[in-house]
Write a protein that holds these residues in place. Sequence first.
Motif, short mmCIF file in Angstrom:
data_model
loop_
_atom_site.label_atom_id
_atom_site.label_comp_id
_atom_site.label_asym_id
_atom_site.label_seq_id
_atom_site.Cartn_x
_atom_site.Cartn_y
_atom_site.Cartn_z
N ILE A 206 43.61 46.40 46.22
CA ILE A 206 42.19 46.07 46.36
C ILE A 206 42.09 44.59 46.69
CG2 ILE A 206 39.94 46.00 45.23
CD1 ILE A 206 40.98 48.16 43.29
N GLN A 218 33.59 36.55 42.18
CA GLN A 218 34.88 37.23 41.99
C GLN A 218 35.05 37.73 40.56
OE1 GLN A 218 34.54 34.31 43.68
NE2 GLN A 218 35.86 34.26 45.49
N LEU A 221 34.50 41.45 39.90
CA LEU A 221 35.60 42.39 40.15
C LEU A 221 36.53 42.45 38.94
CD1 LEU A 221 37.31 44.28 41.85
CD2 LEU A 221 38.33 42.27 42.96
N TYR A 225 37.40 45.70 36.91
CA TYR A 225 38.81 46.13 36.90
C TYR A 225 39.25 46.54 35.50
CZ TYR A 225 43.85 45.91 37.81
OH TYR A 225 45.19 46.20 37.93
N ARG A 231 43.04 51.89 36.86
CA ARG A 231 43.51 50.50 36.81
C ARG A 231 45.03 50.39 36.87
NH1 ARG A 231 42.87 46.63 31.48
NH2 ARG A 231 44.36 45.03 32.12
N CYS A 234 46.45 50.35 40.35
CA CYS A 234 45.85 49.44 41.33
C CYS A 234 46.32 48.00 41.13
CB CYS A 234 44.32 49.48 41.23
SG CYS A 234 43.59 51.08 41.65
N VAL A 236 45.11 43.97 42.39
CA VAL A 236 43.99 43.20 42.94
C VAL A 236 44.53 41.90 43.52
CG1 VAL A 236 41.92 41.87 42.36
CG2 VAL A 236 42.23 44.17 41.43
N VAL A 264 46.96 41.23 38.95
CA VAL A 264 45.98 40.44 39.71
C VAL A 264 46.68 39.20 40.26
CG1 VAL A 264 43.84 39.11 39.63
CG2 VAL A 264 44.02 41.24 38.34
N THR A 286 36.61 44.68 48.88
CA THR A 286 35.40 44.62 48.07
C THR A 286 34.76 43.25 48.18
OG1 THR A 286 34.50 45.08 45.86
CG2 THR A 286 36.61 43.91 45.96
#
Length: 394
Positions: A206, A218, A221, A225, A231, A234, A236, A264, A286
């Motif tokens: 993402i 930001q 997000l 998340y 999660r 994924c 980020v 992240v 996004t």
Amino acid sequence: MHVGLVSTTYRPRRGGMETHVTTLAEHLAAAGHEVTVLTNRDSPDQPAQTWENGARVLRGGALLQPPDPNAVPWERGLFAALDDFAPLADAQVDVVHTHTQAALLLTHMSGLAETVPVVASFHETRPQTEPGGEARSRFVARTCTPTLVLAGSRTFARQAAGFGYPAERIRTVHLGVPHRPRVHDRRAARHFLAHAAGVPTDGLLIALTGRYTPRKAQHRLLDAYKLMATRADCRVVLLGSTNGSDNAYLQYLVERAAGHGDQVTLLTDQDDAVRDLLAEAADLVTQPSTAEGLGLAVIEFMQHGAPAVVSDIDGLNEVVTQDSGRLVDTADPAAYAAALDELAASATLRAHAGRAAADRATRYFGIARSIANTTSAYIEAINAARPAVGAARV
């Protein structure tokens, strides 16, 4: 046609306006037009004049000069930049296209608007929060009426009308994004992105790009998340320039991102190669902004088939539809997480939305369409301002 572009900032600075003006200059030059850009000189190390991909770039350095002890500070602050307009006046352009209120105001104060038709575009997403606020915006509209206002989105068109620009002078021409052919498939792009920027290769990716400011939001997000059911599957990536960023907000994001470990990744000031790899590698893009003029960063990722999950606000709901992604109240972490989960959980849904995203980005926001419509607006402005001269020279 000789086009003069006046922009308060330009490459190498990064941002939506800088990207747009640079793209416009280079594609106008590629189409055979003569292009002269007048912009600010950020440091003595920058040359006063360069040729960049066919466009002549003049960087004015009046504000870099040592203060004159005999000058009145307020007068110098208000009028010093006018000295930078002489080379543009000497260039004998057919039309001037200003970008930002300051560029339009300076063009009129320099006297250039008395001899050359002026087309004005505005990139201030929230001008009411800038110095002078709405009073400044209305003053510029009242005293510096251009031949045409070229609005890069319906949002900017409504904004211009609200500040008092005559409706009959406003034209909406969507900002255009150059098509960058895909060089790598997603798997290969993830591999190269890992080597270039340390982004993990596992999991669904993402992406969110933009300056690190509260307006880009930001943190929304990161809030969503934490609530995503998918999660664990994924990753980020936050990517942004520190130019024009809010340092305190950036530090806040750095600390929050660190709490997620390698799930992240926060990147700053990366080159175009990394940005292109991220666009090719992303499974979802996004944008949880609180305000946007159009959302050029989202369009760039949509071109490569990334569905978009964005704030349901003006400027983004003009770009994204329910077919090409999801419009959501990103201030609601649960709703935002649910929208991300819906696409993250279904490869079939992502593929369908991704095809629609790529088609929409190309069909409505391609650079060829934007350049053609912008050129038509220039010709209209020239002919409207100089009816006795005859048709515009193209």
